[in-house]
Design an enzyme around this catalytic site. Structure first.
Site, PDB file in Angstrom:
ATOM      1  N   TYR A  42      72.952  18.107  43.351  1.00  0.00           N
ATOM      2  CA  TYR A  42      73.962  17.061  43.116  1.00  0.00           C
ATOM      3  C   TYR A  42      73.656  15.774  43.888  1.00  0.00           C
ATOM      4  O   TYR A  42      74.202  14.721  43.558  1.00  0.00           O
ATOM      5  CB  TYR A  42      75.364  17.518  43.540  1.00  0.00           C
ATOM      6  CG  TYR A  42      75.971  18.648  42.754  1.00  0.00           C
ATOM      7  CD1 TYR A  42      75.358  19.156  41.615  1.00  0.00           C
ATOM      8  CD2 TYR A  42      77.180  19.214  43.157  1.00  0.00           C
ATOM      9  CE1 TYR A  42      75.918  20.212  40.914  1.00  0.00           C
ATOM     10  CE2 TYR A  42      77.749  20.261  42.452  1.00  0.00           C
ATOM     11  CZ  TYR A  42      77.113  20.763  41.339  1.00  0.00           C
ATOM     12  OH  TYR A  42      77.677  21.800  40.650  1.00  0.00           O
ATOM     13  N   HIS A 100      72.154  28.647  42.047  1.00  0.00           N
ATOM     14  CA  HIS A 100      72.835  27.716  41.122  1.00  0.00           C
ATOM     15  C   HIS A 100      72.760  28.189  39.669  1.00  0.00           C
ATOM     16  O   HIS A 100      73.749  28.145  38.940  1.00  0.00           O
ATOM     17  CB  HIS A 100      72.219  26.323  41.266  1.00  0.00           C
ATOM     18  CG  HIS A 100      73.094  25.221  40.768  1.00  0.00           C
ATOM     19  ND1 HIS A 100      73.011  23.942  41.251  1.00  0.00           N
ATOM     20  CD2 HIS A 100      74.078  25.198  39.836  1.00  0.00           C
ATOM     21  CE1 HIS A 100      73.906  23.191  40.631  1.00  0.00           C
ATOM     22  NE2 HIS A 100      74.560  23.928  39.769  1.00  0.00           N
TER      23      HIS A 100
HETATM   24  N1  NAP Z   1      77.722  25.812  39.013  1.00  0.00           N
HETATM   25  C1  NAP Z   1      77.526  24.953  38.049  1.00  0.00           C
HETATM   26  O1  NAP Z   1      76.564  25.061  37.271  1.00  0.00           O
HETATM   27  C2  NAP Z   1      78.505  23.831  37.866  1.00  0.00           C
HETATM   28  C3  NAP Z   1      78.545  23.115  36.672  1.00  0.00           C
HETATM   29  C4  NAP Z   1      79.489  22.085  36.544  1.00  0.00           C
HETATM   30  C5  NAP Z   1      80.349  21.805  37.593  1.00  0.00           C
HETATM   31  N2  NAP Z   1      80.272  22.497  38.763  1.00  0.00           N
HETATM   32  C6  NAP Z   1      81.182  22.193  39.910  1.00  0.00           C
HETATM   33  O2  NAP Z   1      82.503  22.167  39.417  1.00  0.00           O
HETATM   34  C7  NAP Z   1      83.117  20.906  39.753  1.00  0.00           C
HETATM   35  C8  NAP Z   1      84.112  20.526  38.689  1.00  0.00           C
HETATM   36  O3  NAP Z   1      83.532  20.495  37.400  1.00  0.00           O
HETATM   37  P1  NAP Z   1      83.459  19.178  36.522  1.00  0.00           P
HETATM   38  O4  NAP Z   1      83.410  17.998  37.388  1.00  0.00           O
HETATM   39  O5  NAP Z   1      82.351  19.356  35.572  1.00  0.00           O
HETATM   40  O6  NAP Z   1      84.804  19.246  35.674  1.00  0.00           O
HETATM   41  P2  NAP Z   1      86.373  19.165  35.971  1.00  0.00           P
HETATM   42  O7  NAP Z   1      86.701  19.241  37.414  1.00  0.00           O
HETATM   43  O8  NAP Z   1      86.980  20.141  35.023  1.00  0.00           O
HETATM   44  O9  NAP Z   1      86.754  17.710  35.428  1.00  0.00           O
HETATM   45  C9  NAP Z   1      86.438  16.543  36.126  1.00  0.00           C
HETATM   46  C10 NAP Z   1      86.716  15.378  35.178  1.00  0.00           C
HETATM   47  O10 NAP Z   1      88.099  15.341  34.858  1.00  0.00           O
HETATM   48  C11 NAP Z   1      88.668  14.074  35.216  1.00  0.00           C
HETATM   49  N3  NAP Z   1      89.947  14.371  35.891  1.00  0.00           N
HETATM   50  C12 NAP Z   1      90.131  14.887  37.132  1.00  0.00           C
HETATM   51  N4  NAP Z   1      91.453  15.058  37.391  1.00  0.00           N
HETATM   52  C13 NAP Z   1      92.113  14.641  36.294  1.00  0.00           C
HETATM   53  C14 NAP Z   1      93.486  14.573  35.956  1.00  0.00           C
HETATM   54  N5  NAP Z   1      94.442  14.981  36.808  1.00  0.00           N
HETATM   55  N6  NAP Z   1      93.811  14.091  34.726  1.00  0.00           N
HETATM   56  C15 NAP Z   1      92.851  13.684  33.833  1.00  0.00           C
HETATM   57  N7  NAP Z   1      91.532  13.723  34.101  1.00  0.00           N
HETATM   58  C16 NAP Z   1      91.165  14.215  35.316  1.00  0.00           C
HETATM   59  C17 NAP Z   1      87.684  13.421  36.153  1.00  0.00           C
HETATM   60  O11 NAP Z   1      87.630  12.030  35.925  1.00  0.00           O
HETATM   61  P3  NAP Z   1      88.020  10.988  37.114  1.00  0.00           P
HETATM   62  O12 NAP Z   1      86.972  11.151  38.172  1.00  0.00           O
HETATM   63  O13 NAP Z   1      87.962   9.670  36.387  1.00  0.00           O
HETATM   64  O14 NAP Z   1      89.387  11.364  37.584  1.00  0.00           O
HETATM   65  C18 NAP Z   1      86.345  14.047  35.739  1.00  0.00           C
HETATM   66  O15 NAP Z   1      85.762  13.303  34.667  1.00  0.00           O
HETATM   67  C19 NAP Z   1      81.925  19.956  39.903  1.00  0.00           C
HETATM   68  O16 NAP Z   1      82.251  18.811  40.655  1.00  0.00           O
HETATM   69  C20 NAP Z   1      80.926  20.858  40.574  1.00  0.00           C
HETATM   70  O17 NAP Z   1      81.209  20.922  41.974  1.00  0.00           O
HETATM   71  C21 NAP Z   1      79.385  23.528  38.898  1.00  0.00           C
END
Ligand code: NAP
Length: 269
Positions: A42, A100
């Site tokens: 990341y 990962h």
């Molecule tokens: N292990 C893996 O392979 C893997 C893969 C993907 C993700 N991850 C981890 O999981 C974490 C979360 O996943 P993710 O970032 O993909 O998805 P997520 O947390 O489901 O969604 C984040 C997105 O939603 C928006 N958001 C956040 N709060 C909101 C709300 N209250 N209302 C409306 N929109 C909202 C954010 O935009 P804004 O920033 O504009 O608010 C961002 O674009 C990552 O940061 C990472 O640490 C791990």
């Protein structure tokens, strides 16, 4: 296993880079999140470390996860890569180190890299170890290789629109905590009318309802946002209690559409 010290609601740090990233992670710590999720891939390990130092919180109050990228699975490579991660974080150990992804296209057997992860734990570089994006078969194989060494979590895509039930049930049955990534469907959870309606009943947001649902199932969840208001509002999911009827309705929303699906990924369940 299920009673560990990993706070069930964490803060994801994908894309939380630079000064804005440090501010967002700092806002999460101020709000009360005590679990931060980063990865070698990341480019946010430095930001996580900086935000923790700036918060003034004692080290042992923040649960820090990082993930080892498949490029570091080669013989003798994993432990030094985690040492570099700790250096970048400014910490002498992480609380949780995850694989990962399984090796792309299965090009390396688990027996090459799972024992190296156990070695990192034995050396005190990680208090717990776990995996991410592992299928039921890969999880079983990893548990076999590890013998008695526990796998704390399998971090996988899971939210009400992508329920991932077979895998989640298998993890739970094997004593492995499910950690939901994309727990708010990357901001798309509010597209669903049932989620909106349940949210309205609680005077809450659909995102809070999704997180409350996941926590109610005993899972961990790691939402992220770059916006202070959303960082705070997502955290208030901890205050929401869903009824059995609401949980049943949410259980019926699965669209079965995986959003993170690289062509080199594993054969999903
Ligand atoms: N292990 C893996 O392979 C893997 C893969 C993907 C993700 N991850 C981890 O999981 C974490 C979360 O996943 P993710 O970032 O993909 O998805 P997520 O947390 O489901 O969604 C984040 C997105 O939603 C928006 N958001 C956040 N709060 C909101 C709300 N209250 N209302 C409306 N929109 C909202 C954010 O935009 P804004 O920033 O504009 O608010 C961002 O674009 C990552 O940061 C990472 O640490 C791990």
């Amino acid at each position: 296993m299920q009673g560990t010290d990993m706070p069930r609601l964490g803060f994801g740090t994908y894309d939380r880079k630079g000064d804005e990233g440090i501010d967002a992670i700092g806002c999460a710590l101020e709000t009360g999140y005590r679990h931060l999720d980063t990865a070698q891939d990341y480019g946010t390990e430095a930001e996580v470390g900086a935000a923790i130092r700036r918060s003034g919180l004692p080290r042992d109050e923040v649960f820090v996860t990082t993930k080892v990228t498949p490029a570091n699975f080669g013989p003798g490579a994993l432990v030094p890569s985690l040492e570099r991660s700790c250096e970048t974080l400014g910490l002498d150990h992480v609380d949780l180190a995850l694989i990962h992804w399984p090796a792309p296209n299965g090009e390396r057997p688990l027996s090459d890299y799972i024992p190296q992860l156990a070695e990192a734990r034995a050396r005190g570089l990680a208090r717990h170890i776990g995996v991410s994006n592992f299928t039921t078969a890969l999880l079983d194989e990893a548990l076999d290789i590890l013998g008695g060494v526990p796998i704390l979590t399998n971090q996988v895509e899971l939210n009400p629109l992508f329920r991932n039930r077979t895998l989640a049930d298998h993890c739970t049955a094997r004593g492995v905590i499910v950690t939901c990534y994309q727990p708010i469907a990357h901001g798309r959870i509010g597209e669903d009318p049932v989620m909106r309606q349940i949210a309205e009943t609680h005077g809450a947001t659909p995102e809070q309802i999704a997180l409350a649902f996941e926590l109610s199932r005993g899972y961990a969840a790691i939402p992220t946002s770059g916006k202070a208001e959303r960082i705070r509002s997502n955290f208030r999911a901890l205050d929401i209690q869903l009824s059995e009827g609401e949980i049943d309705r949410i259980e019926g929303l699965d669209r079965g559409q995986r959003s993170i699906d690289p062509d080199w990924g594993p054969d999903w369940d």
